[in-house]
Design an enzyme around this catalytic site. Structure first.
Site, PDB file in Angstrom:
ATOM      1  N   HIS A 219       1.435   3.789   0.969  1.00  0.00           N
ATOM      2  CA  HIS A 219       0.100   3.760   1.517  1.00  0.00           C
ATOM      3  C   HIS A 219      -0.723   5.223   1.625  1.00  0.00           C
ATOM      4  CE1 HIS A 219      -3.449   2.794   3.977  1.00  0.00           C
ATOM      5  NE2 HIS A 219      -3.286   1.519   3.274  1.00  0.00           N
TER       6      HIS A 219
ATOM      7  N   GLU B 252      -5.755   1.301  -4.282  1.00  0.00           N
ATOM      8  CA  GLU B 252      -6.670   1.702  -3.039  1.00  0.00           C
ATOM      9  C   GLU B 252      -7.160   2.961  -3.224  1.00  0.00           C
ATOM     10  OE1 GLU B 252      -5.446  -0.988   0.343  1.00  0.00           O
ATOM     11  OE2 GLU B 252      -4.178   0.761   0.699  1.00  0.00           O
TER      12      GLU B 252
HETATM   13  P1  13P Z   1      -9.871  -1.413   4.945  1.00  0.00           P
HETATM   14  O1  13P Z   1     -10.112  -2.640   4.543  1.00  0.00           O
HETATM   15  O2  13P Z   1      -9.820  -0.948   6.292  1.00  0.00           O
HETATM   16  O3  13P Z   1     -10.656  -0.422   4.275  1.00  0.00           O
HETATM   17  O4  13P Z   1      -8.425  -0.738   4.634  1.00  0.00           O
HETATM   18  C1  13P Z   1      -7.877  -0.645   3.453  1.00  0.00           C
HETATM   19  C2  13P Z   1      -6.260  -0.534   3.293  1.00  0.00           C
HETATM   20  O5  13P Z   1      -5.956   0.680   3.719  1.00  0.00           O
HETATM   21  C3  13P Z   1      -5.332  -1.507   3.355  1.00  0.00           C
HETATM   22  O6  13P Z   1      -4.127  -1.208   3.010  1.00  0.00           O
END
Ligand code: 13P
Length: 246
Positions: A94, A162
């Site tokens: 992450h 992400e």
């Molecule tokens: P948000 O949905 O708060 O933008 O976070 C995304 C995230 O990092 C999920 O792992």
């Protein structure tokens, strides 16, 4: 049709009491999630209680937000995959681990190996920062982050795209942008693995997902589901997302 994956990364938003409260509400409203494949990622300290509270809801999967490379030994503060009775998934790489805890691709690679070799499903996160995007380096960054994948056959893998600049910012890329990156990821996977294996690797999008943008995001055909942060840690907003899938 496959159900849409809703992976709830609760980060450090909920404690034991608020996690239990969430599960109680979810248990009494479980039909709202009938079109979703829910995976909850509580804080490590709350996982056991959440598992107990889920009792008969076998359909809801549980994961760890991160894990140690090691599973046993003299590693003070490390959290082992073997420390809990049953874990379905573990997130690796992450961006908050990469950026706030300085996890290198090498560390992420070792964690991925630990997770997969212990029979747990891995969600590998990739994504570029704002600066990398603005410099036109998105694909180079994604390529480097995917270069840690084993060259031989792999199972139990999910990839979450992400973009770092979208996490917690309310700024969500256009569908075209997401589609281009997911196509790039898919092609990279196809260059490594057989079609049969690639078919089984789910692709998630994460970054400011909420009830107001989920429908337009679902138009991206390559998306199998979502990795959701803040909107997943409040029951009503998580349910509002699931309701859009019904
Ligand atoms: P948000 O949905 O708060 O933008 O976070 C995304 C995230 O990092 C999920 O792992």
């Amino acid at each position: 049709m496959n159900r849409t994956i809703l992976a709830a990364n609760w980060k450090m938003y909920l404690n034991e009491d608020t996690s239990i409260d969430f599960i109680k509400k979810m248990s009494s409203d479980i039909e709202s999630f009938s079109n979703s494949e829910v995976i909850l990622f509580p804080s490590h300290t709350c996982i056991s209680q959440v598992q107990k509270e889920l009792k008969n809801l076998n359909d809801i999967k549980i994961g760890m937000q991160d894990c140690d490379i090691h599973t046993k030994g003299a590693y003070t503060g490390g959290v082992s995959l073997h420390g809990l009775s049953h874990i379905d998934f573990c997130i690796v790489g992450h961006s908050e681990r990469r950026l706030l805890y300085n996890e290198s691709d090498e560390v992420v690679k070792n964690k991925l190996e630990t997770v997969i070799s212990n029979g747990v499903n891995a969600i590998l996160c990739v994504g570029e920062t704002k600066e990398q995007k603005n410099d036109g380096n998105t694909f180079t960054v994604i390529d480097a982050q995917l270069s840690i994948l084993p060259k031989d056959a792999i199972s139990r893998l999910t990839i979450a795209y992400e973009p770092v600049w979208s996490i917690g910012s309310g700024e969500v890329p256009s569908n075209k942008y997401i589609e281009d990156v997911l196509s790039y990821i898919k092609n990279k996977l196809k260059s490594l693995y057989s079609d049969e294996i690639v078919e089984k690797i789910n692709l998630l999008y994460g970054g400011s997902v909420d009830k107001d943008n989920i429908n337009r995001l679902l138009e991206v055909k390559l998306i199998d589901g979502f990795l959701i942060g803040s909107a997943s840690a409040d029951f009503e907003s998580f349910k509002a997302i699931a309701d859009k899938l019904n």
